[in-house]
Design a protein around this motif. Structure first.
Motif, PDB file in Angstrom:
ATOM      1  N   VAL A 119       0.840  -1.198   0.000  1.00  0.00           N
ATOM      2  CA  VAL A 119       0.000   0.000   0.000  1.00  0.00           C
ATOM      3  C   VAL A 119       0.876   1.249   0.000  1.00  0.00           C
ATOM      4  CG1 VAL A 119      -1.669   1.344   1.321  1.00  0.00           C
ATOM      5  CG2 VAL A 119      -1.962  -1.125   1.104  1.00  0.00           C
ATOM      6  N   GLY A 120       1.937   1.225   0.813  1.00  0.00           N
ATOM      7  CA  GLY A 120       2.859   2.357   0.869  1.00  0.00           C
ATOM      8  C   GLY A 120       3.540   2.605  -0.468  1.00  0.00           C
ATOM      9  N   TYR A 121       3.936   1.526  -1.141  1.00  0.00           N
ATOM     10  CA  TYR A 121       4.576   1.652  -2.446  1.00  0.00           C
ATOM     11  C   TYR A 121       3.629   2.295  -3.456  1.00  0.00           C
ATOM     12  CZ  TYR A 121       6.707   0.338  -6.887  1.00  0.00           C
ATOM     13  OH  TYR A 121       7.245   0.377  -8.144  1.00  0.00           O
ATOM     14  N   ILE A 122       2.383   1.840  -3.448  1.00  0.00           N
ATOM     15  CA  ILE A 122       1.390   2.383  -4.376  1.00  0.00           C
ATOM     16  C   ILE A 122       1.114   3.849  -4.065  1.00  0.00           C
ATOM     17  CG2 ILE A 122      -1.035   2.253  -5.094  1.00  0.00           C
ATOM     18  CD1 ILE A 122      -0.832  -0.809  -4.625  1.00  0.00           C
ATOM     19  N   ALA A 123       0.975   4.165  -2.759  1.00  0.00           N
ATOM     20  CA  ALA A 123       0.621   5.525  -2.345  1.00  0.00           C
ATOM     21  C   ALA A 123       1.686   6.556  -2.702  1.00  0.00           C
ATOM     22  CB  ALA A 123       0.356   5.555  -0.845  1.00  0.00           C
ATOM     23  N   THR A 124       2.925   6.102  -2.896  1.00  0.00           N
ATOM     24  CA  THR A 124       4.011   7.035  -3.232  1.00  0.00           C
ATOM     25  C   THR A 124       4.421   6.938  -4.704  1.00  0.00           C
ATOM     26  OG1 THR A 124       5.654   5.410  -2.494  1.00  0.00           O
ATOM     27  CG2 THR A 124       4.935   7.051  -0.882  1.00  0.00           C
ATOM     28  N   SER A 125       3.652   6.200  -5.488  1.00  0.00           N
ATOM     29  CA  SER A 125       3.978   6.028  -6.907  1.00  0.00           C
ATOM     30  C   SER A 125       3.507   7.228  -7.738  1.00  0.00           C
ATOM     31  CB  SER A 125       3.303   4.761  -7.441  1.00  0.00           C
ATOM     32  OG  SER A 125       1.893   4.906  -7.453  1.00  0.00           O
ATOM     33  N   LYS A 126       4.115   7.412  -8.883  1.00  0.00           N
ATOM     34  CA  LYS A 126       3.728   8.495  -9.786  1.00  0.00           C
ATOM     35  C   LYS A 126       2.314   8.272 -10.303  1.00  0.00           C
ATOM     36  CE  LYS A 126       8.394   9.749 -11.264  1.00  0.00           C
ATOM     37  NZ  LYS A 126       9.337   9.877 -12.414  1.00  0.00           N
ATOM     38  N   PHE A 127       1.942   7.012 -10.487  1.00  0.00           N
ATOM     39  CA  PHE A 127       0.583   6.695 -10.941  1.00  0.00           C
ATOM     40  C   PHE A 127      -0.444   7.199  -9.939  1.00  0.00           C
ATOM     41  CE2 PHE A 127      -3.023   3.800 -10.336  1.00  0.00           C
ATOM     42  CZ  PHE A 127      -3.663   3.943 -11.564  1.00  0.00           C
ATOM     43  N   TYR A 128      -0.197   6.915  -8.652  1.00  0.00           N
ATOM     44  CA  TYR A 128      -1.148   7.324  -7.622  1.00  0.00           C
ATOM     45  C   TYR A 128      -1.161   8.847  -7.473  1.00  0.00           C
ATOM     46  CZ  TYR A 128      -3.860   7.165  -3.321  1.00  0.00           C
ATOM     47  OH  TYR A 128      -4.840   7.337  -2.370  1.00  0.00           O
ATOM     48  N   ALA A 129       0.003   9.470  -7.640  1.00  0.00           N
ATOM     49  CA  ALA A 129       0.077  10.937  -7.574  1.00  0.00           C
ATOM     50  C   ALA A 129      -0.795  11.555  -8.661  1.00  0.00           C
ATOM     51  CB  ALA A 129       1.516  11.401  -7.719  1.00  0.00           C
TER      52      ALA A 129
END
Length: 240
Positions: A119-129
């Protein structure tokens, strides 16, 4: 625009909302055991659950599944339902605040570490941004008056990778409605627990709960996050 209270949405996810409540209350029970016996804690939990279920018909609709912040509003509602019965007991505000903190702590500690890190990896990804920037643009239109409203903050070479400024908080609005906003600063400490479990570096110097005009969330993809308790040395913290 007048806010939409969509009872049907929250009732449609009732079983999920009850599971989230039960998971949160497990952490609360540990702290409550310092003040009450098991029978009393069972009674308080039932009172909280009853209050929580009543909220299903009162929680403002802010976009449902289309809004990533809906889960944050639901978690705020759980905290509210834990607080209200405890107000009737002889606990100080700080003692109640510690119960809320431990509710969040227990909730996130119970999650498998690998899930939290994903979840942390996804939340800090450019996609999620990119996804969040679109949501921020929508929130700025204030379609739902009880929604969160935020701004994306670029790092621009500063000591963080990205950030959000929350200029309006749905949980603050909810707590203000029920006249329990003095407890909100304790609920905000749950952010430290959450982002720490995600393996994200998180800092904040001010919050709406502590009287600021906005909350300044700052993140590093790799970094340390303070546990959140005791909160007295946090830059955001104020006893006033």
């Amino acid at each position: 625009m007048k806010d939409i209270i969509n009872t049907e949405y929250y009732l449609s996810i009732r079983s999920k909302m009850i599971r989230e409540f039960s998971a949160m209350y497990k952490g609360a029970r540990k702290e409550l055991s310092l003040h009450f016996n098991e029978g009393k804690i069972d009674y308080l939990q039932q009172e909280s659950l009853s209050d929580y279920e009543k909220l299903f018909e009162e929680l403002p609709y802010i976009g449902g599944r289309k809004n990533a912040d809906t889960i944050n509003l639901i978690m705020g509602a759980i905290a509210l339902s834990i607080i209200r019965p405890l107000e009737r007991e002889k606990l100080t505000d700080r003692q109640i605040g510690k119960v809320i903190y431990e509710a969040f702590n227990g909730y996130f500690e119970a999650r498998p570490n690998i899930i939290s890190r994903i979840v942390g990896y996804i939340a800090t990804s450019k996609f999620y941004a990119g996804k969040m920037k679109k949501q921020i643009e929508l929130s700025a239109r204030r379609k739902y008056e009880d929604d969160f409203v935020s701004e994306y903050v670029e790092s621009e070479g500063r000591d963080f990778d990205f950030g959000y400024n929350y200029v309006e908080c749905a949980i603050h609005k909810l707590f203000k409605t029920y006249k329990v906003e003095r407890f909100l600063k304790y609920v905000c400490l749950g952010d430290y627990v959450m982002f720490r479990s995600f393996g994200i570096g998180f800092t904040r110097t001010q919050t709406i709960a502590n009287g600021a005009s906005f909350c300044d969330f700052r993140f590093r993809r790799k970094g340390e996050t303070y546990s959140g308790w005791p909160p007295d040395d946090l830059p955001e913290w104020s006893e006033t």
